[in-house]
Design an enzyme around this catalytic site. Structure first.
Site, PDB file in Angstrom:
ATOM      1  NE  ARG A 106      -3.594  -2.504   0.087  1.00 18.70           N
ATOM      2  CZ  ARG A 106      -3.242  -3.617  -0.588  1.00 18.70           C
ATOM      3  NH1 ARG A 106      -2.141  -3.627  -1.332  1.00 18.70           N
ATOM      4  NH2 ARG A 106      -3.981  -4.699  -0.532  1.00 18.70           N
ATOM      5  CB  SER A 162      -9.460  -2.521   3.466  1.00 15.20           C
ATOM      6  OG  SER A 162      -8.731  -3.200   4.439  1.00 15.20           O
ATOM      7  CD  GLU A 187      -5.486  -0.565   2.880  1.00  7.98           C
ATOM      8  OE1 GLU A 187      -6.212  -0.573   1.873  1.00  7.98           O
ATOM      9  OE2 GLU A 187      -5.104  -1.617   3.431  1.00  7.98           O
TER      10      GLU A 187
END
Length: 301
Positions: free
Chosen positions: A173, A223, A293
């Site tokens: 990420r 998420s 995230e």
């Protein structure tokens, strides 16, 4: 001449909206006003906006499709740029080139129509191509780093550069773009020839899994946490007994504990408070510190 008058003169022809509420544009349905919300039609309009902002010392940022972000209730100062009109996708042999505002899911469908394999993992990831490159989006074992060949970016100074996948220093990420202040303009993906039927079957399978497991019927930011090494964030949250745990109008999904859903006119503060509380309670239960995230942007009210 006021800044607004100067802006309307120098950026004439560009769609600029003043004091525009951002909750209408975010997947979470929360967020205060942008001072100036801009919808450039092409990279040249985008470059004009960035150069004007730099000259006038006005802050600016690109929101992408606003799918994996939370905009705070106080909104965002300066220019907020939405690139959804930069959405052209072209196919040349086994390569797909997509502009930053192109819908990621639709881009995977174009790959399917041309019987190109490699993009199946992204068939259910909401958001834009630019945001996917910025975040090195991934799912089900695949990620953008596996297929990206190169991308064009607009530097923070308003210049256009081409970067190779190696230049982006991809991680989980993560991409080098996050620290550079540059904006993705377009990306080239290197795919491979495949069977239309096999590609479709895999995309159908992954879509079914996503629909089965994720609370797609509610506004959410996707998420929320990165996957801790050796664990799954959703599992740790579930084991801490936090499914259905709610602050204000936002709650941990009963369907998938890795998601937080806006069930009753929640605010960005509800999201932030719930995230902090979940991190604290999971740490107490398992000793593991979850890492966010989702990106949180803007000012508190």
């Amino acid at each position: 001449m006021s800044v607004r008058e100067k802006m309307l003169e120098i950026l004439e022809g560009i769609d600029i909206r003043f004091k525009e509420p951002l909750h209408s544009y975010s997947y979470t349905k929360v967020g205060g006003e942008a001072d100036y919300l801009v919808f450039p039609r092409n990279r040249f309009e985008l470059a004009r906006v960035v150069k004007f902002a730099n000259q006038e010392n006005i802050s600016w940022m690109v929101l992408g499709n606003a799918s994996n972000i939370i905009v705070r209730d106080g909104g965002i100062r300066g220019f907020v740029i939405l690139c959804d009109k930069l959405n052209n996708v072209s196919v040349d042999g086994y390569t797909i080139e997509a502009e930053a505002g192109a819908n990621l899911i639709e881009t995977t469908r174009i790959a399917l129509r041309h019987s190109l394999t490699g993009f199946e993992f992204a068939c259910g990831i909401p958001g834009s191509v630019g945001g996917a490159v910025f975040m090195n989006a991934g799912a089900y074992g695949g990620e953008i780093a596996h297929i990206l060949q190169s991308c064009k970016v607009l530097t923070k100074d308003g210049e256009i550069e081409t970067l190779s996948a190696k230049d982006l220093n991809f991680g989980y990420r993560h991409s080098a773009i996050q620290a550079s202040g540059a904006v993705v303009l377009s990306a080239k993906f290197a795919l491979a020839p495949g069977s239309h039927q096999v590609i479709k079957q895999e995309m159908d399978r992954l879509t079914h899994l996503r629909e089965l497991k994720q609370p797609l019927e509610y506004p959410s930011c996707g998420s929320v946490f990165k996957r801790p090494v050796g664990y799954f964030a959703g599992q740790l949250i579930s084991e801490a007994g936090l499914k259905g745990y709610r602050i204000g109008g936002v709650e941990v999904s009963e369907k998938h504990a890795g998601f937080m859903i806006n069930v009753a006119d929640g605010t960005a503060k509800d999201y932030e408070d719930l995230i902090e509380s979940v991190i604290e309670k999971v740490k107490e239960h398992s000793g593991i510190t979850l890492e966010r995230e989702v990106r949180i942007l803007g000012e508190s009210k």
